[in-house]
Design an enzyme around this catalytic site. Sequence first.
Site, PDB file in Angstrom:
ATOM      1  N   CYS A 116       0.794  -1.234  -0.080  1.00  0.00           N
ATOM      2  CA  CYS A 116       0.040   0.032   0.020  1.00  0.00           C
ATOM      3  C   CYS A 116       1.057   1.153   0.034  1.00  0.00           C
ATOM      4  CB  CYS A 116      -1.030   0.130   1.301  1.00  0.00           C
ATOM      5  SG  CYS A 116      -0.062   0.092   2.656  1.00  0.00           S
ATOM      6  N   ARG A 117       0.591   2.280   0.522  1.00  0.00           N
ATOM      7  CA  ARG A 117       1.555   3.710   0.466  1.00  0.00           C
ATOM      8  C   ARG A 117       2.321   3.591   1.462  1.00  0.00           C
ATOM      9  NH1 ARG A 117       1.708   8.319   3.165  1.00  0.00           N
ATOM     10  NH2 ARG A 117      -0.031   8.267   4.371  1.00  0.00           N
TER      11      ARG A 117
END
Length: 111
Positions: free
Chosen positions: A63-64
């Site tokens: 993800c981020r």
Amino acid sequence: MDNVNNLPNTSVEDIPADAKILDVREDFEWEAGHIDGAQHIPLGQLSERYGEVPVDEDVYVICRSGGRSLQATAFLANTGFDPINVLGGMGAWADADKPMVSETDAEPTVK
């Protein structure tokens, strides 16, 4: 849910070149910049779409920054998959100068 501290994880440097990568970020994040060849299923859609994830293969979940991928890794592990959480997420990927592509005409970036 099992103890998330016992889930497998790895750094971006240790992801094999031929790895199956699952990006669980939102559409706007994916469009701004992602790993070429990665599979995209936003975390909010994973419970309906997990059948699209390869079974019996290591899947590197990103993800981020690592929070959503940890949630996705826990969900997938409890559903019979072999997920590995990517520590630091796309931020770490970008910091390591790993290649990215975007869905826009702009230079790929992590949002």
